[in-house]
Design a protein around this motif. Structure first.
Motif, PDB file in Angstrom:
ATOM      1  N   ASP A 136       0.868  -1.164   0.000  1.00 14.51           N
ATOM      2  CA  ASP A 136       0.000   0.000   0.000  1.00 14.51           C
ATOM      3  C   ASP A 136       0.914   1.226   0.000  1.00 14.51           C
ATOM      4  O   ASP A 136       2.111   1.108   0.214  1.00 14.51           O
ATOM      5  CB  ASP A 136      -0.826  -0.035   1.301  1.00 14.51           C
ATOM      6  N   GLU A 169       1.067   8.904   0.133  1.00 15.06           N
ATOM      7  CA  GLU A 169      -0.241   9.503  -0.179  1.00 15.06           C
ATOM      8  C   GLU A 169      -0.103  11.002  -0.420  1.00 15.06           C
ATOM      9  O   GLU A 169      -0.686  11.553  -1.357  1.00 15.06           O
ATOM     10  CB  GLU A 169      -1.232   9.235   0.961  1.00 15.06           C
ATOM     11  N   ARG A 226      -5.342  -6.910   0.220  1.00  7.18           N
ATOM     12  CA  ARG A 226      -6.781  -6.671   0.259  1.00  7.18           C
ATOM     13  C   ARG A 226      -7.517  -7.829   0.939  1.00  7.18           C
ATOM     14  O   ARG A 226      -7.026  -8.956   0.937  1.00  7.18           O
ATOM     15  CB  ARG A 226      -7.323  -6.456  -1.165  1.00  7.18           C
ATOM     16  N   SER A 267     -10.160  -3.446  -6.987  1.00 10.41           N
ATOM     17  CA  SER A 267     -10.334  -2.598  -5.803  1.00 10.41           C
ATOM     18  C   SER A 267      -9.780  -1.212  -6.064  1.00 10.41           C
ATOM     19  O   SER A 267      -9.086  -0.981  -7.047  1.00 10.41           O
ATOM     20  CB  SER A 267      -9.583  -3.209  -4.634  1.00 10.41           C
ATOM     21  N   ASP A 314      -8.685   2.753  -3.841  1.00  9.59           N
ATOM     22  CA  ASP A 314      -8.716   3.736  -2.761  1.00  9.59           C
ATOM     23  C   ASP A 314      -8.968   5.083  -3.412  1.00  9.59           C
ATOM     24  O   ASP A 314      -8.590   5.287  -4.573  1.00  9.59           O
ATOM     25  CB  ASP A 314      -7.370   3.812  -2.033  1.00  9.59           C
ATOM     26  N   GLU A 316      -5.945   9.141   2.098  1.00  4.56           N
ATOM     27  CA  GLU A 316      -6.931   8.141   1.717  1.00  4.56           C
ATOM     28  C   GLU A 316      -8.231   8.427   2.449  1.00  4.56           C
ATOM     29  O   GLU A 316      -8.252   8.533   3.675  1.00  4.56           O
ATOM     30  CB  GLU A 316      -6.423   6.750   2.115  1.00  4.56           C
ATOM     31  N   THR A 320     -11.351   6.849   1.122  1.00  2.24           N
ATOM     32  CA  THR A 320     -12.281   5.740   0.856  1.00  2.24           C
ATOM     33  C   THR A 320     -11.533   4.507   0.407  1.00  2.24           C
ATOM     34  O   THR A 320     -10.522   4.621  -0.286  1.00  2.24           O
ATOM     35  CB  THR A 320     -13.228   6.056  -0.328  1.00  2.24           C
ATOM     36  N   SER A 321     -12.065   3.337   0.767  1.00  2.00           N
ATOM     37  CA  SER A 321     -11.678   2.094   0.120  1.00  2.00           C
ATOM     38  C   SER A 321     -12.923   1.460  -0.469  1.00  2.00           C
ATOM     39  O   SER A 321     -14.000   1.565   0.123  1.00  2.00           O
ATOM     40  CB  SER A 321     -11.063   1.118   1.124  1.00  2.00           C
ATOM     41  N   PHE A 339     -16.237   4.843   4.075  1.00  3.36           N
ATOM     42  CA  PHE A 339     -15.271   5.845   4.529  1.00  3.36           C
ATOM     43  C   PHE A 339     -15.700   6.461   5.849  1.00  3.36           C
ATOM     44  O   PHE A 339     -16.861   6.377   6.255  1.00  3.36           O
ATOM     45  CB  PHE A 339     -15.034   6.927   3.472  1.00  3.36           C
TER      46      PHE A 339
END
Lengths: 447, 447
Positions: free
Chosen positions: A313, A319, A345, A361, A363, A370, A372-373, A417
Motif C-alpha cells: 500500500d 499519499e 486486500r 479494488s 482507494d 486516503e 475511501t476504500s 469511509f
C-alpha cells in the motif's frame, strides 16, 4: 397565554424569541435568549453582548430596568433572556441593538471558566476535550457540525434519488469480523460478542437479500491503540453497496458523482463561511476523477523499491506525494488508486480476471489522504471459499457470512469511509478530533 | 465498450439493465437480471419468471437459444441475466414478456432452499431469522425497508427544515448511563467501558454547547434478558433535543408536527402498497393530538388501585385500553400521556413547579402502544444535584454529565423512540423482529 406554558419573562414565550441575527434586522419589540459573551458598564448604562447559535447582539440596560445592578455582576457564559425595543445601534458596526425592558437570568455560570471559550487564550487540545461542550461553543466549532449535517443530508439526498435503501446493521456481532485484530469484546449473556468494525458483511447480506442498493451511516469500533491524529476508537462510517456491477469502475463512477453532489451542495450553503473560518476553498471537482494504478503510484512517488511495487500500500508520506503530483499534473484534488495487489486486500475482494495477483479494488485520495476504500466483491461461492482459505481465515468466524453466497448472488461492490476524514480534508483540519462531536481514544472515554 | 468493464452477456452492461417492471413497459431490446422464481417447460419452449427489486417478468426461451437445455435445469433463486426482445405477453395478466436472445447464469443456487422464500409454506420465525437474507427476499419484507427508508428521510427532512443539527454521540461510555441496569460491558484497554443505552446525556450536552436543536438516529444497546416480541438487545433509536422551551408542551407540539409530516409522506409514497401488503390504512392524524394526564389514564383504564394512581406507569394492557378509549372517544390513533409521577421518571426530568410529585414529562401512545418518551429536562445545576441525590444516583457515574450544567444552561427538552416500534405500529406488525433488518436478542447473535 396557554396555562401549560411558563414564560420566563413577561408574556413572551422563549420558543417565540428571535435569533440574535434576526433580532438585529427586526423593528419594534423583540425577545432574545443566549449566553453572555461580555458585560460592560459605561456611565449610567450597562451593555451585554449576547451570543446564540446565529451570532451576537448588543443589549443595552438603562438604570430604570429591574435588577439593573445585577446586570453588572453577570458572569460570562451565564444564560439570560431579554425583551425590549430594537433600536439603531450607536456602535461602530452600525448594527442594531436591543434596549432591554425586561430580562431574566435562566442559568448563572460558575467563574472562572475552565477554558477560554473564545479561543483568545490558546488551550491544549486535551484540556479542550475535557470541556468539549464549552469548546464547542465557539462559532467555528458550531460551524463544523452545521457543515457535517449538510454533508450527510447531501449524501442521503443523492442516494435516495438513486433508489438506495437505508439499513441499520447489528453492531454487536457473534464472531470477529474480518481480521480479528483491534476488536472490542462484549460480555453477551455469558458468551463473547464483538463490536462491529464495519458493516461490510451485513451490507453484502443486503445484496443477497435483493435490496440492490443500500447505504448506512453508523458507528464502527476499532480497538486501535495508536493515538495518531487520524484515529479514534469509534467513528461514524459511511457505507454504500450496490448490485449488478460490471466492474469496480461502476462503484468509482458512483462515488465521484456522489462527491460532486455533496461538494456542490456544501459550497452553495457554506462556501464563504468555510473560506472565512478555515481559509480553504471548497472546490467542486471535475469528473471523471484521475485514476492511477497502485503500481504506477509507487513509480511516481518512489516510496517502495521497484521489486515490491506489486505488494504494498502507499504509506502516508506516499499519499501526500501522490496528492501533490495529481494537483500539479491534473489540477485535481482527487485521485483513485486502482488494482491493489491481492496480498493487501481482504479475502472477499474480487480478483482481476486477467491478472489474479491484483484485485478489482480502489482507494480514493483527497488532497493526499486516503478517504475511501472500495471494490467489487467476489460473489461466486466456490471462488470465495478458496479465497478465504488462501487468506487463512478462521472458517468458524466467517461461516455465517459465507452462507450468504449459497442461494443466488448478484455481482456487487461498494465503498466505505469515515465521515470525519471527509470533513478533515474538506476543511483542511489536521486532527480528526477537531471534527468529532465527542472524540474517544485509547486514553479518553470521558466525557 | 470501455475495456474496464466485463459485460456478462453480449455487450450489454449490467448497470444499464432495466428493472423487470420497467422492461415490461418498454419496447424493443431490453436486458434484465435477477433471481429465478420459477421455471416451466411447455412444449418446445421454456419459461422463467425472473424477480428483481421492482417485481417480476416472464422470460421466454426458444430452442435455438444457446444452452437451451440448461434453462430447464435452473434451480430456484439462481441469478441470471438475459437480453432479448420485449413482446406482447400471451399470459393471462396481459403483461409483456421478454423473448431471450442471449443469457448467462451469474450464480447458481443450491437446492433445496432452507426456507420457502415466497412464504407459501409457513416457516417459524426462528428458522426464517437463521436465513434472514432469504427471508428478506419476499416483496413484503423488501417493502418494510423501503418504507423505513422513507420514514427516516421524512423525519430528517422535517428536522433540517427546522434548523436541527445531526449529531453522532459516542456509543462506548466511560460510566454506566442512567440506571446501570441491563448494561453491556466492554473491555476497553484494561478498564471497563459500557455500551450506550441512549444518547440522552450527549444530546443534552449539545444543548449546553449551544447547538440549540439536534437529532440522532443511531444504535443503542440494552442487555435485556427478556424475549418478548417488543424487545431487541440493540435497536435504532431516534432522538431529538431542543433548547429554549417554555414547557414540555413545546416538545409535544414539535413531535406531533413531525409525525404528521412523516405519515403524510409515507401515505403519499406507499399508502396503497401498505394497504395491500399489510391490510392497514396509513392515517394522517389531526393536530393537536389528545392529551391525558397519567392520573386520568389510570381512572379511565382502571388498571391500578385508586390510591396508587400517582405512582405508576400504565402496563401494556393499560396502554391497549387507553388506545381503544381514545379511538372511540376522539377518533384518534395517538394520545399523549402527561404529568408522570416523579417516582417513575429519571432524575434529570424537570418537576412541575406547582406539584413537585409530578414531572414535566410525557409518553406518546400510538394504537395502544408506547412509542415515545419525552420531557423537559432540569437545567438548573443546583436542582439537578438535589434530584440526582434524591434518586440515589452514584455520583461518580454521573459527575461528567452533571458538569455539563455548571457554565450556563438553556432550558431544554426532547424525546426518543425506537424506529422499529414506530414501524410496527404503522404496519400493524406484532413482532419487532419482523421490521428489524437483522434482529439480535439474548439468544441470537448470528447472523
Amino acid at each position: 397565554m396557554d396555562p401549560r406554558y411558563k414564560p420566563v419573562i413577561s408574556m413572551v414565550r422563549l420558543q417565540k424569541r428571535l435569533h440574535a441575527e434576526d433580532a438585529k434586522k427586526s423593528e419594534g419589540d423583540a425577545t432574545v435568549a443566549g449566553w453572555v459573551k461580555s458585560v460592560r458598564a459605561v456611565g449610567k448604562l450597562a451593555f451585554v453582548i449576547l451570543r446564540d447559535s446565529s451570532g451576537t447582539i448588543q443589549l443595552t440596560f438603562k438604570p430604570d430596568v429591574k435588577d439593573f445592578e445585577s446586570v453588572k455582576n453577570l458572569t460570562p457564559e451565564s444564560v439570560i433572556a431579554a425583551t425590549g425595543d430594537v433600536v439603531r445601534g450607536k456602535v461602530k458596526s452600525g448594527e442594531n441593538e436591543l434596549v432591554v425592558k425586561e430580562w431574566s437570568v435562566l442559568s448563572r455560570s460558575e467563574t472562572p471558566l475552565p477554558i477560554d471559550v473564545w479561543g483568545n487564550t490558546p488551550t491544549g487540545l486535551d484540556k479542550r476535550l475535557d470541556w468539549r461542550y464549552l469548546d464547542l461553543r465557539s462559532p467555528k466549532n458550531l460551524l463544523v457540525f452545521r457543515i457535517q449535517t449538510a454533508v450527510e443530508a447531501a449524501m442521503r439526498e443523492f442516494w435516495l434519488k438513486n433508489g438506495f435503501i437505508e439499513i441499520h446493521s447489528p453492531k454487536i456481532m457473534g464472531s470477529p469480523s474480518e481480521t480479528g485484530a483491534e476488536l472490542f469484546e462484549v460480555e453477551y449473556f455469558g458468551r463473547s460478542g464483538y463490536l462491529a468494525q464495519s458493516p461490510q458483511f451485513y451490507k453484502q447480506m443486503a445484496m443477497m437479500a435483493g435490496f440492490e442498493k443500500v447505504f448506512e451511516i453508523a458507528p464502527v469500533f476499532r480497538a486501535n491503540p495508536s493515538e495518531t491524529s487520524r484515529h479514534d476508537t469509534e467513528y461514524t462510517s459511511v457505507d454504500a453497496e450496490m448490485s449488478w456491477l460490471d466492474s469496480e469502475e461502476d462503484v468509482m463512477a458512483h462515488e465521484e458523482k456522489m462527491i460532486v453532489h455533496v461538494l456542490e451542495s456544501v459550497k452553495k450553503q457554506f462556501g464563504s463561511e468555510i473560506k472565512e473560518a478555515f481559509g480553504v476553498d471548497v472546490v467542486v471537482p471535475e469528473t471523471p476523477f484521475p485514476r492511477v494504478t497502485i503500481k504506477e503510484a509507487h513509480k511516481i512517488t518512489g516510496r517502495a523499491p521497484a521489486e515490491t511495487h506489486d505488494f504494498t500500500d502507499l504509506d502516508s508520506e506516499g499519499e501526500k506525494l501522490m496528492g501533490t503530483h495529481i494537483q500539479e499534473k491534473k489540477k485535481h484534488e482527487f485521485v483513485f488508486l486502482t488494482e491493489f495487489p491481492w496480498a493487501v486486500r481482504p479475502f472477499y475482494t474480487m480478483r482481476n480476471e486477467k491478472n489474479p495477483a491484483v484485485t478489482k479494488s480502489f482507494d480514493l485520495l483527497w488532497k493526499g489522504l486516503e478517504i475511501t476504500s472500495g471494490s467489487q466483491r467476489e460473489h461466486r461461492y466456490d471462488v470465495l471459499l478458496k479465497q478465504a482459505a488462501e487468506k487463512k481465515m478462521k472458517m468458524e468466524n466467517v461461516q455465517f457470512y459465507l452462507d450468504f453466497f449459497r442461494y443466488g448472488t448478484p455481482p456487487h461492490g461498494g465503498l466505505g469511509f469515515g465521515l470525519t476524514r471527509f470533513l478533515m480534508q474538506m476543511l483542511g483540519v489536521k486532527n480528526v478530533r477537531e471534527v468529532t462531536f465527542v472524540p474517544h481514544d485509547m486514553k479518553r472515554l470521558v466525557p
